[in-house]
Scaffold this active site. Structure first.
Site, PDB file in Angstrom:
ATOM      1  N   TYR A   1      15.482   9.333 -34.614  1.00 17.11           N
ATOM      2  CA  TYR A   1      16.235   8.613 -33.639  1.00 17.11           C
ATOM      3  C   TYR A   1      17.307   9.566 -32.668  1.00 17.11           C
ATOM      4  O   TYR A   1      17.402   9.472 -31.538  1.00 17.11           O
ATOM      5  CB  TYR A   1      17.043   7.389 -33.986  1.00 17.11           C
ATOM      6  CG  TYR A   1      17.194   6.100 -33.083  1.00 17.11           C
ATOM      7  CD1 TYR A   1      16.361   5.486 -32.688  1.00 17.11           C
ATOM      8  CD2 TYR A   1      18.338   6.426 -32.292  1.00 17.11           C
ATOM      9  CE1 TYR A   1      16.883   4.577 -31.668  1.00 17.11           C
ATOM     10  CE2 TYR A   1      19.009   5.693 -31.379  1.00 17.11           C
ATOM     11  CZ  TYR A   1      18.009   4.468 -30.907  1.00 17.11           C
ATOM     12  OH  TYR A   1      18.188   3.744 -30.035  1.00 17.11           O
TER      13      TYR A   1
ATOM     14  N   PHE B   1      10.107   8.195  -1.628  1.00 14.63           N
ATOM     15  CA  PHE B   1       9.037   8.024  -2.435  1.00 14.63           C
ATOM     16  C   PHE B   1       9.256   6.327  -2.853  1.00 14.63           C
ATOM     17  O   PHE B   1      10.406   5.973  -2.755  1.00 14.63           O
ATOM     18  CB  PHE B   1       9.120   8.863  -3.641  1.00 14.63           C
ATOM     19  CG  PHE B   1       7.883   8.555  -4.508  1.00 14.63           C
ATOM     20  CD1 PHE B   1       6.747   8.815  -3.983  1.00 14.63           C
ATOM     21  CD2 PHE B   1       8.093   8.105  -5.656  1.00 14.63           C
ATOM     22  CE1 PHE B   1       5.499   8.427  -4.869  1.00 14.63           C
ATOM     23  CE2 PHE B   1       7.142   7.504  -6.563  1.00 14.63           C
ATOM     24  CZ  PHE B   1       5.649   7.860  -6.002  1.00 14.63           C
ATOM     25  N   THR B   2       7.996   5.664  -2.985  1.00 19.70           N
ATOM     26  CA  THR B   2       8.139   4.353  -3.045  1.00 19.70           C
ATOM     27  C   THR B   2       9.457   4.062  -4.132  1.00 19.70           C
ATOM     28  O   THR B   2      10.105   2.998  -3.949  1.00 19.70           O
ATOM     29  CB  THR B   2       7.081   3.727  -3.470  1.00 19.70           C
ATOM     30  OG1 THR B   2       6.529   4.512  -4.791  1.00 19.70           O
ATOM     31  CG2 THR B   2       5.936   3.694  -2.412  1.00 19.70           C
TER      32      THR B   2
ATOM     33  N   ASP C   1      14.417  16.213  -6.431  1.00 19.56           N
ATOM     34  CA  ASP C   1      13.168  15.581  -6.984  1.00 19.56           C
ATOM     35  C   ASP C   1      12.081  16.539  -7.054  1.00 19.56           C
ATOM     36  O   ASP C   1      11.383  17.004  -6.293  1.00 19.56           O
ATOM     37  CB  ASP C   1      12.614  14.435  -6.224  1.00 19.56           C
ATOM     38  CG  ASP C   1      11.312  13.647  -6.870  1.00 19.56           C
ATOM     39  OD1 ASP C   1      10.900  14.290  -7.615  1.00 19.56           O
ATOM     40  OD2 ASP C   1      11.080  12.422  -6.357  1.00 19.56           O
TER      41      ASP C   1
ATOM     42  N   LYS D   1       3.540  15.054 -13.551  1.00 20.50           N
ATOM     43  CA  LYS D   1       2.830  15.674 -12.381  1.00 20.50           C
ATOM     44  C   LYS D   1       2.680  17.151 -12.930  1.00 20.50           C
ATOM     45  O   LYS D   1       1.840  17.679 -13.603  1.00 20.50           O
ATOM     46  CB  LYS D   1       3.414  15.372 -11.048  1.00 20.50           C
ATOM     47  CG  LYS D   1       4.114  14.103 -10.611  1.00 20.50           C
ATOM     48  CD  LYS D   1       3.165  12.878 -10.547  1.00 20.50           C
ATOM     49  CE  LYS D   1       3.571  11.762 -10.279  1.00 20.50           C
ATOM     50  NZ  LYS D   1       4.742  11.356  -9.231  1.00 20.50           N
TER      51      LYS D   1
ATOM     52  N   ARG E   1      -1.625   4.729   1.085  1.00 23.23           N
ATOM     53  CA  ARG E   1      -0.377   4.994   1.279  1.00 23.23           C
ATOM     54  C   ARG E   1      -0.154   4.990   2.680  1.00 23.23           C
ATOM     55  O   ARG E   1      -0.148   5.756   3.537  1.00 23.23           O
ATOM     56  CB  ARG E   1      -0.176   6.818   0.981  1.00 23.23           C
ATOM     57  CG  ARG E   1      -0.331   6.837  -0.621  1.00 23.23           C
ATOM     58  CD  ARG E   1       0.924   6.709  -1.524  1.00 23.23           C
ATOM     59  NE  ARG E   1       1.333   5.348  -1.755  1.00 23.23           N
ATOM     60  CZ  ARG E   1       2.114   4.986  -2.785  1.00 23.23           C
ATOM     61  NH1 ARG E   1       2.387   5.970  -3.853  1.00 23.23           N
ATOM     62  NH2 ARG E   1       2.281   3.881  -3.158  1.00 23.23           N
TER      63      ARG E   1
ATOM     64  N   PHE F   1       2.457  -3.328  -3.336  1.00 22.48           N
ATOM     65  CA  PHE F   1       0.956  -2.476  -3.345  1.00 22.48           C
ATOM     66  C   PHE F   1       0.473  -2.249  -4.711  1.00 22.48           C
ATOM     67  O   PHE F   1      -0.715  -2.205  -4.700  1.00 22.48           O
ATOM     68  CB  PHE F   1       1.118  -0.786  -2.843  1.00 22.48           C
ATOM     69  CG  PHE F   1       2.270  -0.089  -3.568  1.00 22.48           C
ATOM     70  CD1 PHE F   1       3.521  -0.040  -3.239  1.00 22.48           C
ATOM     71  CD2 PHE F   1       1.654   0.823  -4.534  1.00 22.48           C
ATOM     72  CE1 PHE F   1       4.287   0.662  -4.047  1.00 22.48           C
ATOM     73  CE2 PHE F   1       2.434   1.537  -5.412  1.00 22.48           C
ATOM     74  CZ  PHE F   1       3.873   1.483  -5.098  1.00 22.48           C
TER      75      PHE F   1
HETATM   76  C1  LIG Z   1       5.587  10.324  -9.123  1.00 19.58           C
HETATM   77  C2  LIG Z   1       6.685  10.650  -8.344  1.00 19.58           C
HETATM   78  C3  LIG Z   1       7.772   9.905  -8.797  1.00 19.58           C
HETATM   79  C4  LIG Z   1       8.101   8.786  -9.669  1.00 19.58           C
HETATM   80  O1  LIG Z   1       7.551   9.319 -11.008  1.00 19.58           O
HETATM   81  P1  LIG Z   1       6.967   8.196 -12.215  1.00 19.58           P
HETATM   82  O2  LIG Z   1       6.794   9.337 -13.441  1.00 19.58           O
HETATM   83  O3  LIG Z   1       5.484   8.149 -11.592  1.00 19.58           O
HETATM   84  O4  LIG Z   1       7.876   7.369 -12.376  1.00 19.58           O
HETATM   85  C5  LIG Z   1       8.937  10.112  -8.158  1.00 19.58           C
HETATM   86  N1  LIG Z   1       8.958  11.072  -7.157  1.00 19.58           N
HETATM   87  C6  LIG Z   1       8.012  11.635  -6.843  1.00 19.58           C
HETATM   88  C7  LIG Z   1       8.003  12.943  -5.718  1.00 19.58           C
HETATM   89  C8  LIG Z   1       6.876  11.619  -7.602  1.00 19.58           C
HETATM   90  O5  LIG Z   1       5.563  12.093  -6.865  1.00 19.58           O
END
Ligand SMILES: *Cc1c(COP(=O)(O)O)cnc(C)c1O
Length: 481
Positions: free
Chosen positions: A79, A131-132, A222, A265, A388, A454
């Site tokens: 942990y 980003f959303t 990011d 990603k 999108r 969405f």
């Molecule tokens: C996918 C993504 C996020 C969010 O990441 P999650 O792991 O899906 O929560 C944030 N910023 C960018 C640019 C992304 O492509």
């Protein structure tokens, strides 16, 4: 990797062998019609069994390597003080040069922590594009997002190499308008997810940092698709042409105050993290970590994923891995362009983006052309893409739709998952749809959630167009495919 054929063509080529596979099936057209109706014309609500090629997202769907899977076996499930975490921090230090690492269960969890720690009501966050989930967390903390992209960013048919650049004049203007103390941070997204996976240049990041530092504004990076952005810098920015991905990553990071990424990603796992060399920033974020995610050495991630992320971060710096998504996306975009289908160019970092406004010019924006296109692509191909566009924007305080800058159907190309023949099939069916585009109509909401609508919203075709489209498909291909 690209390779030259004897006829002069250059094609992307896989620098891996496939040893484990997962089967998929193509449901016939009538089943697809029923499935998209059951899903409320929202591709998020389809089940895998109804999907042939899942191009919804590259988030957590990239193929993992043998070394990543092997690393998962030695996970230390303590942990607190897990050795897995220290293997992750070693990788972060080697690749990015950061001393402090905060693990989080995925990218949006990192965004939540950052908003919690740094955004006060009335603050502004500047960015090259939103980003959303990053926008949602900033707004929930009482802040406001201001996008200061260059005028080129929204031109979908283009050969401008860095449409993800931040506009420095608009940056200066925002500092004058709001005052530096009201600007919580400036956020650079590599690569801009919502406008086509477009990168920014190293030179742009350097200039953004220079201006930010002058006004003591932290620069937040990011890096969810950082290896793709680095690959584009290597390919498109003259000064860095001969440099390795590793060198470019190091170069980028010297301008960064706080780094965060979705591990889903570029790193091909299911996790996320924040990293910094600034102890004060670290101390501001850390207390919130056990509240929302977990203890400092796992942060809501499984230790197996932490092990795989440590390996995935190292692997994404290899040339063959950094290029593996981008080269196939470029191939896909070229196939569509040759067939006259309007795709976003230059090809970006996470997906092939089809421009729904050029594809379906007869559908007005309040009838959600990108949502209609994503539903229609599924119907004619069994391929799941993502809207999108305006559906991905939530309503304003008065309850009005906020029109999106772009209307895109995004066909993500998860790394090392799909083959060239599958991409050829996708391009063929999308081109067929383009030739029958007059049959596609708009959508309207029948169930609409108040935030990030969405994901769960349900819609209906405005005039029952889906049956007509299915019939045209049957006329050409029969009922069995
Ligand atoms: C996918 C993504 C996020 C969010 O990441 P999650 O792991 O899906 O929560 C944030 N910023 C960018 C640019 C992304 O492509």
């Amino acid at each position: 990797m690209k390779i030259q054929l004897s006829d002069g063509r250059s094609i992307p080529i896989e620098m891996h062998k496939v040893r484990i596979v997962q089967s998929t099936q193509l449901p016939p057209i009538r089943r697809r019609l029923a499935a998209i109706q059951e899903a409320g014309f929202n591709t998020f609500l389809l089940r895998t069994r109804d999907v042939f090629l899942d191009m919804l997202t590259d988030s957590g769907t990239n193929a993992m390597s043998d070394n990543q899977l092997a690393a998962m076996m030695r996970a230390d499930d303590a942990y607190a003080g897990s050795e897995s975490f220290y293997r992750l921090t070693d990788a972060v230090k080697d690749i990015f040069g950061f001393d402090y690492v905060i693990p989080a269960h995925q990218g949006r969890a990192a965004e939540h922590l950052l908003a919690k720690a740094f955004v006060k009501p009335g603050d502004v966050v500047l960015m090259n594009y939103h980003f959303t989930t990053s926008k949602a967390h900033i707004e929930l903390a009482g802040g406001k997002v201001l996008e200061i992209f260059t005028d080129d960013a929204l031109i979908t048919k283009s050969d401008i190499p860095f449409k993800g650049n931040l506009d420095l004049e608009k940056f200066e203007a925002a500092i004058n308008t709001y005052g530096a103390e009201k600007i919580a941070y400036v956020r650079m997204e590599a690569t801009t997810n919502l406008i086509g996976g477009q990168p920014f240049s190293l030179e742009n990041l350097r200039q953004v940092k220079e201006l930010a530092a002058k006004h003591k504004i932290p620069l937040v990076f990011d890096g969810s698709l950082i290896s793709e952005n680095a690959y584009f810098i290597q390919n498109r920015e003259k000064a860095f042409g001969g440099r390795s991905i590793k060198e470019i990553l190091k170069e980028l990071m010297q301008y960064v105050d706080i780094f965060y990424m979705s591990g889903r990603k570029s790193a091909a796992v299911r996790g996320g993290m924040i990293a910094t060399n600034n102890k004060d920033f670290y101390n501001q974020i850390l207390p919130w970590l056990p509240v929302y995610e977990g203890f400092a050495t796992y942060g809501g991630m499984s230790t197996k994923e932490i092990e795989a992320m440590a390996v995935g971060l190292r692997e994404m710096t290899e040339q063959e891995v950094a290029s593996s998504g981008a080269d196939f996306i470029e191939y896909f975009v070229n196939q569509l362009e040759e067939k006259g289908v309007p795709a976003v160019t230059p090809a970006g970092g996470l997906a092939c983006h089809v421009d729904a406004r050029r594809f379906l010019p007869h559908i007005a924006q309040p009838q959600y052309p990108a949502g209609a296109l994503a539903a229609a692509i599924y119907l004619v191909s069994g391929i799941r893409s993502m809207e999108r566009g305006t559906i991905s924007m939530d309503r304003d305080a008065q309850g009005n739709d906020v029109m999106s800058d772009l209307e895109l159907a995004r066909l993500a190309v998860p790394r090392r998952v799909y083959t060239m023949s599958q991409l050829d099939y996708a391009a063929d069916r999308i081109a067929w749809l383009h030739n029958h585009r007059d049959l596609v109509g708009g959508l309207r909401f029948v169930e609409e959630p108040p935030v990030l609508r969405f994901f769960f919203g349900r819609l209906q075709p405005v005039d029952g167009w889906a049956e007509n489209l299915a019939q045209a498909f049957i006329n050409d291909f029969g009922e069995s495919c």
